[in-house]
Design a protein around this motif. Structure first.
Motif, PDB file in Angstrom:
ATOM      1  N   PHE A  27       0.864  -1.185   0.000  1.00  0.00           N
ATOM      2  CA  PHE A  27       0.000   0.000   0.000  1.00  0.00           C
ATOM      3  C   PHE A  27       0.908   1.245   0.000  1.00  0.00           C
ATOM      4  N   THR A  28       0.432   2.309  -0.614  1.00  0.00           N
ATOM      5  CA  THR A  28       1.119   3.605  -0.517  1.00  0.00           C
ATOM      6  C   THR A  28       0.161   4.564   0.160  1.00  0.00           C
ATOM      7  N   LEU A  29       0.506   4.993   1.382  1.00  0.00           N
ATOM      8  CA  LEU A  29      -0.436   5.720   2.236  1.00  0.00           C
ATOM      9  C   LEU A  29      -0.093   7.214   2.257  1.00  0.00           C
ATOM     10  N   PRO A  30      -1.030   8.100   1.869  1.00  0.00           N
ATOM     11  CA  PRO A  30      -0.725   9.528   1.791  1.00  0.00           C
ATOM     12  C   PRO A  30      -1.067  10.320   3.052  1.00  0.00           C
ATOM     13  N   TYR A  31      -1.828   9.746   3.976  1.00  0.00           N
ATOM     14  CA  TYR A  31      -2.267  10.483   5.166  1.00  0.00           C
ATOM     15  C   TYR A  31      -1.491  10.007   6.395  1.00  0.00           C
ATOM     16  N   SER A  32      -1.174  10.933   7.270  1.00  0.00           N
ATOM     17  CA  SER A  32      -0.613  10.563   8.562  1.00  0.00           C
ATOM     18  C   SER A  32      -1.752  10.457   9.580  1.00  0.00           C
ATOM     19  N   THR A  33      -1.551   9.631  10.559  1.00  0.00           N
ATOM     20  CA  THR A  33      -2.533   9.532  11.647  1.00  0.00           C
ATOM     21  C   THR A  33      -2.003  10.171  12.923  1.00  0.00           C
ATOM     22  N   GLN A  34      -0.739  10.576  12.898  1.00  0.00           N
ATOM     23  CA  GLN A  34      -0.121  11.221  14.047  1.00  0.00           C
ATOM     24  C   GLN A  34       0.607  12.490  13.597  1.00  0.00           C
ATOM     25  N   ASN A  35       0.437  13.567  14.374  1.00  0.00           N
ATOM     26  CA  ASN A  35       1.133  14.849  14.124  1.00  0.00           C
ATOM     27  C   ASN A  35       0.723  15.512  12.819  1.00  0.00           C
ATOM     28  N   ASN A  36      -0.469  15.217  12.346  1.00  0.00           N
ATOM     29  CA  ASN A  36      -0.972  15.864  11.122  1.00  0.00           C
ATOM     30  C   ASN A  36      -1.186  17.359  11.395  1.00  0.00           C
ATOM     31  N   PRO A  37      -0.578  18.266  10.590  1.00  0.00           N
ATOM     32  CA  PRO A  37      -0.684  19.706  10.877  1.00  0.00           C
ATOM     33  C   PRO A  37      -1.970  20.349  10.350  1.00  0.00           C
ATOM     34  N   TYR A  38      -2.794  19.590   9.643  1.00  0.00           N
ATOM     35  CA  TYR A  38      -3.949  20.185   8.979  1.00  0.00           C
ATOM     36  C   TYR A  38      -5.247  19.835   9.694  1.00  0.00           C
ATOM     37  N   TYR A  90      -5.216   3.520  10.295  1.00  0.00           N
ATOM     38  CA  TYR A  90      -5.484   2.722   9.108  1.00  0.00           C
ATOM     39  C   TYR A  90      -5.924   1.322   9.554  1.00  0.00           C
ATOM     40  N   ARG A  91      -6.777   0.706   8.751  1.00  0.00           N
ATOM     41  CA  ARG A  91      -7.222  -0.663   9.062  1.00  0.00           C
ATOM     42  C   ARG A  91      -7.312  -1.469   7.780  1.00  0.00           C
ATOM     43  N   ILE A  92      -6.648  -2.622   7.776  1.00  0.00           N
ATOM     44  CA  ILE A  92      -6.779  -3.534   6.638  1.00  0.00           C
ATOM     45  C   ILE A  92      -8.062  -4.323   6.841  1.00  0.00           C
ATOM     46  N   ILE A  93      -8.989  -4.149   5.930  1.00  0.00           N
ATOM     47  CA  ILE A  93     -10.339  -4.691   6.106  1.00  0.00           C
ATOM     48  C   ILE A  93     -10.332  -6.201   6.270  1.00  0.00           C
ATOM     49  N   GLU A  94      -9.558  -6.906   5.462  1.00  0.00           N
ATOM     50  CA  GLU A  94      -9.599  -8.369   5.461  1.00  0.00           C
ATOM     51  C   GLU A  94      -9.056  -8.964   6.757  1.00  0.00           C
ATOM     52  N   THR A  95      -8.066  -8.313   7.380  1.00  0.00           N
ATOM     53  CA  THR A  95      -7.445  -8.889   8.582  1.00  0.00           C
ATOM     54  C   THR A  95      -7.790  -8.141   9.849  1.00  0.00           C
ATOM     55  N   GLY A  96      -8.287  -6.917   9.710  1.00  0.00           N
ATOM     56  CA  GLY A  96      -8.584  -6.095  10.874  1.00  0.00           C
ATOM     57  C   GLY A  96      -7.363  -5.452  11.489  1.00  0.00           C
ATOM     58  N   LYS A  97      -6.188  -5.625  10.903  1.00  0.00           N
ATOM     59  CA  LYS A  97      -4.966  -5.052  11.432  1.00  0.00           C
ATOM     60  C   LYS A  97      -5.012  -3.533  11.334  1.00  0.00           C
ATOM     61  N   THR A  98      -4.558  -2.841  12.383  1.00  0.00           N
ATOM     62  CA  THR A  98      -4.533  -1.377  12.375  1.00  0.00           C
ATOM     63  C   THR A  98      -3.092  -0.878  12.328  1.00  0.00           C
ATOM     64  N   ILE A  99      -2.910   0.273  11.724  1.00  0.00           N
ATOM     65  CA  ILE A  99      -1.556   0.836  11.546  1.00  0.00           C
ATOM     66  C   ILE A  99      -1.612   2.331  11.811  1.00  0.00           C
ATOM     67  N   GLU A 100      -0.665   2.826  12.591  1.00  0.00           N
ATOM     68  CA  GLU A 100      -0.487   4.257  12.801  1.00  0.00           C
ATOM     69  C   GLU A 100       0.660   4.741  11.912  1.00  0.00           C
ATOM     70  N   VAL A 101       0.489   5.909  11.312  1.00  0.00           N
ATOM     71  CA  VAL A 101       1.516   6.469  10.431  1.00  0.00           C
ATOM     72  C   VAL A 101       1.795   7.893  10.881  1.00  0.00           C
ATOM     73  N   SER A 102       3.057   8.211  11.137  1.00  0.00           N
ATOM     74  CA  SER A 102       3.418   9.554  11.586  1.00  0.00           C
ATOM     75  C   SER A 102       3.640  10.482  10.391  1.00  0.00           C
ATOM     76  N   GLU A 103       3.642  11.764  10.687  1.00  0.00           N
ATOM     77  CA  GLU A 103       3.787  12.778   9.629  1.00  0.00           C
ATOM     78  C   GLU A 103       5.113  12.635   8.892  1.00  0.00           C
ATOM     79  N   ASP A 104       6.185  12.375   9.627  1.00  0.00           N
ATOM     80  CA  ASP A 104       7.486  12.301   8.957  1.00  0.00           C
ATOM     81  C   ASP A 104       7.627  11.066   8.075  1.00  0.00           C
ATOM     82  N   GLN A 105       6.728  10.091   8.225  1.00  0.00           N
ATOM     83  CA  GLN A 105       6.788   8.899   7.379  1.00  0.00           C
ATOM     84  C   GLN A 105       6.190   9.124   5.991  1.00  0.00           C
ATOM     85  N   ILE A 106       5.335  10.124   5.848  1.00  0.00           N
ATOM     86  CA  ILE A 106       4.694  10.339   4.540  1.00  0.00           C
ATOM     87  C   ILE A 106       5.268  11.532   3.779  1.00  0.00           C
ATOM     88  N   THR A 107       5.983  12.420   4.468  1.00  0.00           N
ATOM     89  CA  THR A 107       6.480  13.632   3.797  1.00  0.00           C
ATOM     90  C   THR A 107       7.939  13.502   3.412  1.00  0.00           C
TER      91      THR A 107
END
Length: 815
Positions: A779-790, A798-815
């Motif tokens: 997956f290529t994820l464009p939104y952060s779930t932590q420290n989003n300035p907007y 984030y949640r993978i529907i088939e497995t229910g796994k959740t993922i947190e993504v910080s701002e510095d990981q996407i920019t």
């Protein structure tokens, strides 16, 4: 009654002046109609799009007064823009701004907005004098009364808030032609010596006015060509060597005056160019005395020969001269040929710019009503008078008027020039009508007593008829202008949503490292590392420059339009990314118009006219009434997969296909050709749509903007960071805002398969779920779930529907 007539005769000039003043005041009132609308909303507004760049120049000149920037890095990222047009109009506005001491927005915008309607007032005495030269005093008065209140492009482009050079174009070009006509008449009356004080002043003023007109815009070259054509026809008719020599001397004075003024300011570009300020413009003006020198020489050599000798020699020499230039200096010949082609023959299909469309009769009538008919009558009257006896003034205004009318017929953008022509020839028609009726009112007896009585008689019927016709023009024009001000100003100016969006962007985006007010030299400038571009459709570029003080990639100047169009129409994120990288885009701004009314322009500019039908096409179907067919805009799958639609309608999220209609198309015959007719329509599923092979007569399409035919993949490098408040369209699953801003990010690459989702709430409180299906196990994820300035932010992980796994993504990981 006799006393009243005597009083009217005595004070007729004063009454006419009062009528002109009353007309001017009414004209000013009409021009100030947009004021209330432009002052309403979150920011002070201007009319149309180019005006915002004029305001940008006015502010920059005011900050660096009296400097003028010939290069601007605040537009056309990543190269910047050479400023190819003149400084006159923004300099005049900046001078007023400096004089009154306006300090900041919106005061500076309000002050500058008064300049166009006030400049227009200067045209009134000019057309009065031109009317007097080309007809009689009645013509001048009628023209002066009609001009302020006749609708059309000249009136609209002198509206309060229409900050563009068109009003100064018309002002200086009309004044230049007026001076040329006056010079033609004055020099013809001179015997010896070869000049008078008046003729010298006319020649000098012509040089000054031409210089000012050229420093406003290079289109002034057209009027040098019209001047040369007037002199050529005048010489061919008269073949008077003494008069031509006289004109030659005055044209040399005209040339010297222009050159002395132009050399210090005009040589901003090397080489020969008529579209830029180069030595080419000196050669254009030099051509006028050279032409007259040649005409004078031939008139002397062939003084005792039949006229056709002279005509043949002149025409042959001009053809030989052009062949000589084309052989030895091909660049100059190419510039001349290209300029002629562009002005008179360049088609809309070559530019896709609405202003380059032809002038339609309906539009002409709507603008000028019966003034159009009267103008055509005035042209016929001038031609008849010329046939009866040669009159230089009639010849000159006919050449000027016919050239401008032809140019406007080919390209509607020049209608502001032709407004003056229509008013002048309308005045000639009305003046002639007045004289005819007045003559019929006079006593038939010609005794001295009757002649004295005739001088005292007021031509009541003539005044009544001409007055009623003028009132009809005023009435229809006023109605048209009020309709335009009420219904159309909002369509050609910035909306509140755009104003709020760009204000937000200016406060929530990093400084691009280029100072908005600084004047940069192109040879010494390079963009700093932190510089970036704003990608949006070209209509909105000047708004971005002015209001957000950020750098658009394209603008109404049409720089970089193809790569921007290719980005917005791209069918894959890979192609879109290539385009975005090439132009240095960091933010993308879309609006509802880009994906609806303006969408066809994207494949048009990006790939060519033939590609539009791949995205959308208009077909026809039988209406409820026999013999009538209704147009149906059918959207095809590439439309839904375009970057612009993915962003604005789907927020960059995966969208499930909804199926569509399988249309059977046939070409139905009609007069002069055929049209595509829908014979049958069957609803099909998304799965079936993928199986049906392509065919010319079987089309799969959708008629709803929010219902793609098959699945549309998500975008992994673009996140929504702002949307404007107004909902412009909605259905059970969509709430579409007018303007949206997206940030381009590198995205976070997450290994995984299936479908991932993220709940998001926007700055306007709209909730949606962003989804993406994995590609090649990631997956290529464009939104952060932590420290989003907007304010547009995730409300969970984030949640993978088939497995229910959740993922947190910080701002510095996407920019």
């Amino acid at each position: 009654m006799t006393r009243l007539k005597d009083w009217l005769n005595t004070h007729s000039s004063h009454l006419l002046i009062l009528l002109v003043i009353a007309s001017a005041l009414l004209g000013l009132w009409l021009r100030f109609l947009p004021m209330e609308f432009l002052g309403d909303g979150p920011v002070q507004k201007l009319i149309f799009m180019d005006t915002w760049y004029s305001m940008r120049q006015i502010e920059q000149i005011s900050e660096n007064y009296p400097g003028y920037a010939w290069f601007d890095p605040m537009t056309a990222f990543p190269t910047g823009k050479d400023i190819d047009w003149g400084l006159l109009f923004p300099f005049l506005c900046a001078s007023v701004y400096v004089l009154v001491g306006a300090l900041a927005r919106p005061e500076n915008m309000i002050v500058a907005s008064y300049v166009p309607p006030l400049l227009f007032l200067l045209l009134i005495p000019i057309i009065w004098y031109l009317g007097k030269l080309s007809g009689d005093e009645k013509t001048g008065w009628i023209a002066a009364i009609l001009l302020p209140v006749t609708s059309g492009e000249l009136l609209y482009r002198s509206f309060y808030g229409y900050l563009d050079h068109h009003i100064t174009e018309t002002l200086f070009s009309t004044l230049f032609i007026t001076l040329i006509v006056a010079l033609l008449l004055t020099t013809r009356a001179i015997q010896k010596p070869w000049y008078t004080k008046k003729s010298i002043l006319l020649a000098i003023f012509a040089g000054i006015v031409y210089f000012l007109g050229l420093m406003n815009i290079q289109t002034m070259v057209l009027f040098a060509a019209i001047c040369a054509l007037i002199f050529l026809i005048h010489a061919l008719v008269l073949q008077d060597q003494n008069h031509l020599f006289n004109l030659l001397l005055h044209s040399c004075l005209f040339f010297i005056t222009f050159t002395v003024l132009y050399l210090p300011l005009g040589l901003t570009h090397d080489g020969f160019s008529l579209s830029r300020y180069s030595i080419g413009h000196i050669l254009v003006v030099l051509a006028v005395p050279l032409e007259l020198g040649l005409l004078t020489l031939f008139a002397h050599l062939l003084a005792k020969k039949p006229r056709y000798y002279y005509i043949g020699m002149v025409l042959t020499s001009f053809a030989a001269g052009y062949a000589f230039i084309a052989t030895l200096i091909p660049d100059i010949a190419a510039q001349i040929t290209n300029s002629i082609h562009y002005f008179f023959f360049f088609s809309y299909a070559e530019s896709y710019i609405n202003e380059m469309q032809m002038w339609e009769p309906v539009r002409a009538w709507y603008s000028y009503n019966i003034a159009m008919v009267l103008a055509l009558a005035g042209i016929v009257i001038c031609i008849i008078r010329l046939i009866r006896s040669y009159q230089p003034a009639f010849m000159a205004i006919l050449v000027w008027g016919i050239v401008l009318m032809y140019a406007t017929l080919m390209h509607v953008r020049y209608e502001y020039y032709v407004s003056i022509v229509i008013v002048l020839f309308s005045a000639i028609g009305l003046s002639s009508l007045f004289s005819k009726i007045a003559a019929s009112e006079q006593p038939e007896k010609r005794s001295k007593k009757n002649l004295e009585m005739k001088d005292q008689n007021l031509p009541i019927h003539a005044i009544a008829v001409v007055g009623i016709l003028m009132l009809i023009i005023v009435g229809f024009s006023t109605q048209t202008v009020m309709t335009v001000a009420d219904k159309q100003i909002g369509l050609i100016s910035m909306t509140d949503d755009w104003a709020e969006s760009l204000t937000w962007l200016s406060q929530n985006s990093p400084d691009p490292g280029v100072n908005y007010y600084t004047m940069y030299e192109k040879t010494e400038f390079s963009y700093p590392k932190e510089a970036y571009g704003i990608l949006s459709w070209w209509d909105y570029g000047h708004w971005i420059t002015f209001l957000s003080q950020r750098i658009p990639i394209t603008s109404p100047f049409q720089d970089n339009v193809p790569p921007v169009a290719q980005f917005l129409a791209a069918q894959s994120e890979e192609d879109a990314e290539l385009c975005a990288t090439g132009v240095g885009a960091k933010y993308i701004i879309t609006d509802f118009a880009t994906v609806t009314s303006k969408f066809a322009a994207l494949p048009l500019w990006g790939y060519g006219r033939d590609r539009i039908a791949q995205y959308q096409e208009t077909y026809y179907q039988q209406s409820g009434q026999a013999g009538r067919y209704d147009p149906v805009l059918v959207l095809k799958q590439p439309y839904f997969e375009s970057t612009a639609v993915k962003l604005h309608l789907s927020d960059g999220s995966y969208t499930q296909g909804q199926g569509g209609s399988l249309l059977t198309i046939e070409q139905s015959p009609m007069s002069g050709g055929s049209f595509p007719l829908i014979r049958n329509a069957v609803q099909i599923s998304a799965e079936d749509a993928q199986k049906i092979p392509k065919s010319d007569n079987r089309i799969i399409g959708s008629i709803q903007f929010t219902r793609p035919i098959t699945d549309v993949p998500a975008l992994g490098h673009y996140r929504l960071i702002y949307e404007s408040p107004t909902t412009v369209a909605a259905d059970e699953t969509h709430q579409i805002k007018e303007v949206k801003i997206f940030e381009r990010v590198k995205g976070y690459t997450l290994p995984g398969t299936g479908t991932i989702e993220l709940p998001i709430t926007t700055n306007q409180g709209r909730n949606f779920t962003w989804q993406q299906k994995s590609l090649n196990g990631t997956f290529t994820l464009p939104y952060s779930t932590q420290n989003n300035p907007y304010e547009v932010r995730a409300t969970g992980p984030y949640r993978i529907i088939e497995t229910g796994k959740t993922i947190e993504v910080s701002e510095d990981q996407i920019t």
